[in-house]
Design a protein around this motif. Structure first.
Motif: not given
Lengths: 458, 318
Positions: A249, A252-253, A267, A270, A287, A319, B73, B78-79, B83, B86, B154-156, B158
Motif C-alpha cells: 500500500a 503504491q502511494k 478541484r 478552485l 498493480k 489479486r 478498484e 470523491t466518489k 465532491e 465546482y 474489491r476496494a483498495d 487505502e
C-alpha cells in the motif's frame, strides 16, 4: 462467568486466533446485552465479536463446548440420599462382595462426588498430560485417565453388583433406576475428565506456544526443517503477508507520478479561481501481476509446502496472480487457493499431484503453458519460476522459455540450490539462466522474504 | 423507521421473513446484536448466498432507506464521500457578480471590501455546493438509514483505512466545513466475497457473520418462497441436484441466486421432471464456466463410472 470467558479468549489466542483487546471487551458488551440464558445465542454473540475470519470458525466451534459445554459443572447426583434404609442395607451388603479398589470407586459414584482438583492433578501427572500441547490428543488423554480410574473394570463390576442386588431381593424396577443413575454419574465423570484434559492441553498450549524461536528457523535451510518446524514457518509466512500488504500500500502511494488529473487539478485550484497553480497527477497505482510456475517434483518436495504456501500468500496479496504447479505436466492451482485455508490448500495441491520417480519435465510443462495459458503473460507480468531446474535430461525447451521471458516484463527464478550446483548433473539451470532477469537462491525463509521484496519492487 | 422489530431476536426474524428473506437463527441473532451494539456488520461468504439481499431485507424490515455503495478498484473518497460541485460554484459566482459588486461597492477601502467578502465566503463552501456521495448521504440523512458497503474486498487497502473513521465514530471531516456527525447512526452492513483478506483494523470494528451455502431444507424453503410456481417435487429434485453440484470440484459452485434463476428457467420451460434434455438446456444457468459445464456433462453421459452413480441415474432420466 467472566473468568470463564477470559479463559476461553486466551485459549482461542493460544490456538492461533488473533483477538484484540477491543474485541474481547466487545464480547463482554455483547454478552451483557444479550444475556447467557440461551446457549445458542450466547455462542453466536461470542462468535460474532471474537472471530473475524471464516477460517477460525472451526477452532471456535471446537473450543466452545470445552468451556461452555452443556451442563457447566457435570451434575452428579447423590444416589444414596434417595434410598430407603432397607435398600441402603441391601446395597452395602452387595457392595461387600467387590474388590476393595472397585468398591471405593462405586462408592464415589453412588455419592456423586466429582473429582477434586488435587485428584485431577495427580491423574494428569500419571498419564503425562502436562507435556501434551496438541488438542488432537484430548480424547486419547481422557481415555487414559479413565483407565487410570479403572472405568472399564467399574462398568463390569456394576453389572455384577446389580446381579447381586437382584439375588438378595431388591425390586427390579428399583435396580434399573439405580443402574441408570450410576451410569449417568459415570458419564458425568468422564465428561469432567474430557473437559479437564482439554483445558490442561490449552493451558500447556498458551504457556509453551513455540518450541523454538522463529529467528533460528528463518535461517535454517529448508532441507533441515522438521515437519513441525515447517508448520511454524507456514504460520510465520502468513504473518509476514500481513506486513507485506501494508508495504504494498505504501509503495503504491509513493508512486505518484504520471498523467495529469484534470478533475483533481480543477478541484484543488478552485480557491485560485481555477487558475491551475497546483497541479495534480493521477496516482499511478502500479498493480503487480504475477504468473508463477512451481516445481513440486521429488527433488523439490522438501520445500514444496513452503513454496506453495508462499504462492498462496502471494495470491492473497496480489489479486492478479496465476499460480501453476508442475511435475511432468502443468496444472493450474490458483483455484485451489481461492477462499481456502492455506495449509489445507497446499495439502490439497500436493495430494492431487503426487511426486513420482525421475519424471520432472519442465519442457513439457512449458509446452502446456504456451498451449493453454500464454494469454496470462503480458508486458506488466512478472514471471516467477520456482524450482531447481533439474529436468531429468529431458529437452529443456529453451525456445519456449525464451518466448515466455520475452513476453513477461520480468523473469525471476527462485532456486533452492546454491549457484555452485547449477548445471551439475541433470540441472539445466545454467541454460535457462541467460533468459532470466534475476535468479535468486532461496534456501531459507529469510532469503525468501528478501526475494519477495525484490519481486514487489518490480 | 420501525423500531419494534429490534425488540427481540424473534421479532426481527418475523420481520425479515415478511420481507421474503429466510434467515437462519445465526443470521438473525448476529444482525440483532449488531444493531443493539451499534456496530457495523461484516458479512462474508461465497458469491450469491444472499449477503446483499440481507441488507435489503433489513432496510425493508426497518422501513428505512437503503443507501448502497458499490466498491471497486480505484474507488476514492470523491466518489464515496463527497465532491464540491465546482461547476455550480462557478455559475453562482458569475450570476451573483452584480450583487457582489453592489455589496463590495459600499466598502471604502480595500481591506473593508475583503472583510465584506470574507463574510459572504461561507456561502460558497456550504452544503449547498456539496455533492453528497453515498457515505455522506448516510451520515447527513434526517431519517435512520441502512448503509450497504458492497464488496469491500474489491476496494483498495487505502479506502478501507479511510472507512475506519466513519465506521467507528460515524463522522467525517471535511476540511472546509469541519467535522460532520451523523444525526442517526446508520446501520452499516459490509459485504465481502473473501477475495482478499481485509485489514485487522476494519475487522476489529465490525461484528462478523459468515453465511455459507444453505442446507437442503433451507434452500428448498427459499425456492418455495421466491419461485412458488415451481412444482414441489421438481423443486426438491432441483435443489438436491444443486447441493450435489456443490460437492464437486468446480471452478464456480452454483449459489442460491443461481438456483433461483434455474428454478425460474424450469418454470419458464414448463418442465415437469429433470430429464436429460431439460438439464442440458438449462445447465448453463447454473454453471458459468465452460470447463464446469463440460465436466458435468461428462458426468451425466457416463453415470456408471462416477462416484455417485445412483444420484446421477435419477437425474439422467434413463
Amino acid at each position: 462467568m467472566e473468568t470463564r470467558i477470559l479463559q476461553f479468549i486466551s485459549a482461542l489466542r493460544a490456538s492461533g486466533v488473533r483477538i484484540s483487546l477491543a474485541e474481547s471487551a466487545e464480547a463482554f458488551l455483547a454478552v451483557d446485552k444479550i444475556g447467557i440464558r440461551d446457549r445458542e445465542t450466547f455462542r453466536l454473540s461470542l462468535r460474532a465479536t471474537l472471530i473475524k475470519d471464516a477460517r477460525h470458525i472451526p477452532i471456535f466451534e471446537k473450543l466452545f463446548p470445552l468451556f461452555f459445554g452443556p451442563g457447566f459443572q457435570p451434575p452428579l447426583n447423590n444416589i444414596l440420599d434417595d434410598l430407603t434404609p432397607e435398600e441402603a442395607r441391601l446395597l452395602s451388603e452387595a457392595l461387600r462382595q467387590l474388590a476393595d479398589h472397585l468398591r471405593r470407586q462405586i462408592q464415589r459414584l453412588l455419592e456423586g462426588k466429582p473429582l477434586s482438583p488435587e485428584e485431577l492433578d495427580a491423574l494428569a501427572k500419571l498419564v503425562g498430560l502436562n507435556h501434551v500441547n496438541d488438542l488432537r490428543y484430548q480424547p486419547w488423554m481422557a481415555q487414559q485417565m479413565e483407565r487410570a480410574l479403572a472405568f472399564p473394570e467399574v462398568r463390569r463390576a456394576l453389572q455384577e453388583l446389580m446381579r447381586a442386588l437382584a439375588e438378595i431381593g431388591m425390586n427390579r424396577q428399583r435396580i434399573e433406576q439405580i443402574r441408570a443413575r450410576i451410569e449417568q454419574n459415570l458419564q458425568s465423570l468422564s465428561r469432567q475428565l474430557s473437559r479437564f484434559a482439554g483445558e490442561r492441553i490449552i493451558k500447556n498450549l498458551s504457556e509453551h506456544p513455540h518450541p523454538e524461536s522463529i529467528d533460528g528457523l528463518m535461517n535454517r535451510p529448508f532441507q533441515a526443517l522438521s515437519d513441525a518446524e515447517k508448520k511454524i514457518l507456514q504460520r510465520e509466512v502468513h504473518r509476514l503477508a500481513i506486513a507485506l500488504r501494508t508495504r504494498i500500500a505504501l509503495r503504491q502511494k509513493r508512486a505518484k507520478q504520471g498523467r495529469l488529473d484534470a478533475k483533481a487539478t480543477l478541484r484543488i485550484n478552485l480557491k485560485h479561481q481555477s487558475v491551475p497553480i497546483l497541479i495534480r497527477h493521477r496516482d499511478r497505482t502500479r498493480k503487480p501481476k504475477i504468473v508463477a510456475l512451481c516445481d513440486i517434483s521429488t527433488s523439490m518436495r522438501f520445500c514444496s509446502e513452503l513454496m506453495l504456501s508462499f504462492l498462496f500468500t502471494l495470491q492473497g496479496q496480489i489479486r492478479k496472480t496465476h499460480a501453476f504447479a508442475f511435475i511432468d505436466h502443468l496444472e493450474y492451482i490458483s483455484n485451489d487457493f481461492v477462499g481456502a485455508d492455506g495449509n489445507a490448500a497446499v495439502a490439497h495441491v500436493l495430494h492431487r499431484m503426487p511426486a513420482g520417480y525421475y519424471n520432472t519435465d519442465l519442457g513439457h510443462a512449458l509446452q502446456n503453458f504456451v498451449d493453454d495459458y500464454l494469454d496470462t503473460l503480458n508486458g506488466q507480468t512478472t514471471l516467477i519460476l520456482v524450482g531447481d531446474g533439474r529436468n531429468n535430461y529431458n529437452d529443456p525447451r529453451l525456445d519456449l522459455f525464451s518466448i515466455l521471458a520475452r513476453r513477461a516484463a520480468r523473469t525471476i527464478w527462485l532456486n533452492p540450490e546454491p549457484p555452485a550446483l547449477w548445471g551439475a548433473g541433470d540441472s539445466d539451470m545454467h541454460r535457462y539462466a541467460p533468459y532470466c532477469d534475476l535468479i535468486l537462491k532461496v534456501g531459507t525463509l529469510s532469503e525468501l522474504i528478501a526475494a519477495v521484496d525484490t519481486i514487489l519492487d518490480a | 423507521m420501525n423500531p419494534n422489530i429490534f425488540q427481540s431476536v424473534a421479532t426481527l426474524q418475523r420481520a425479515l421473513s415478511q420481507q421474503q428473506y429466510i434467515a437462519s437463527n445465526e443470521i438473525v441473532t448476529i444482525a440483532y446484536l449488531a444493531h443493539s451494539l451499534g456496530k457495523p456488520l461484516l458479512v462474508e461468504g461465497p458469491a450469491g448466498v444472499g449477503k446483499t439481499e440481507l441488507a435489503k431485507a433489513l432496510a425493508g424490515a426497518m422501513e428505512c432507506e437503503l443507501i448502497r455503495l458499490q466498491c471497486y478498484e480505484g474507488l476514492d473518497e470523491t466518489k464515496a464521500l463527497y465532491e464540491w460541485e465546482y461547476a455550480k460554484q462557478l455559475l453562482y459566482t458569475q450570476l451573483l457578480r452584480d450583487k457582489l459588486n453592489e455589496t463590495l461597492s459600499r466598502a471604502a477601502t480595500l481591506s473593508q471590501a475583503a472583510d465584506l467578502l470574507a463574510k459572504e465566503e461561507d456561502i460558497f463552501f456550504s452544503t449547498r455546493f456539496l455533492l453528497p456521495r453515498p457515505l455522506l448521504r448516510a451520515i447527513l440523512s434526517e431519517q435512520p438509514v441502512v448503509l450497504l458497503i458492497d464488496e469491500i474486498d474489491r476496494a483498495d487497502a487505502e479506502f478501507e483505512a479511510f472507512l475506519l473513521e466513519i465506521l467507528s465514530d460515524f463522522q467525517v471531516s471535511i476540511p472546509e466545513l469541519g467535522t460532520l456527525r451523523a444525526k442517526h447512526h446508520p446501520f452499516v452492513v459490509l459485504t465481502s466475497n473473501n477475495t482478499r483478506e481485509l485489514s485487522e483494523a476494519l475487522k476489529r470494528r465490525c461484528l462478523y457473520l459468515f453465511i455459507d451455502y444453505p442446507s437442503l431444507e433451507e434452500e428448498l424453503a427459499v425456492v418455495h418462497l421466491k419461485v412458488p410456481a415451481l412444482d414441489k417435487k421438481l423443486a426438491r429434485q432441483a435443489v438436491e441436484f444443486v447441493q450435489h453440484l456443490r460437492q464437486l470440484d468446480l471452478r464456480k459452485a452454483p449459489s442460491i441466486s443461481e438456483t433461483l434463476d434455474w428454478a425460474q428457467a424450469l418454470v419458464a420451460l414448463n418442465a415437469h421432471h429433470l430429464d436429460q434434455d431439460t438439464l442440458e438446456q438449462t445447465l448453463s444457468v447454473l454453471l458459468k464456466h465452460e470447463s464446469d459445464l463440460a465436466k458435468i456433462k461428462r458426468h451425466l453421459y457416463k453415470p456408471s463410472t462416477q462416484r455417485y452413480p445412483d444420484e446421477f441415474d435419477s437425474f439422467s432420466g434413463n
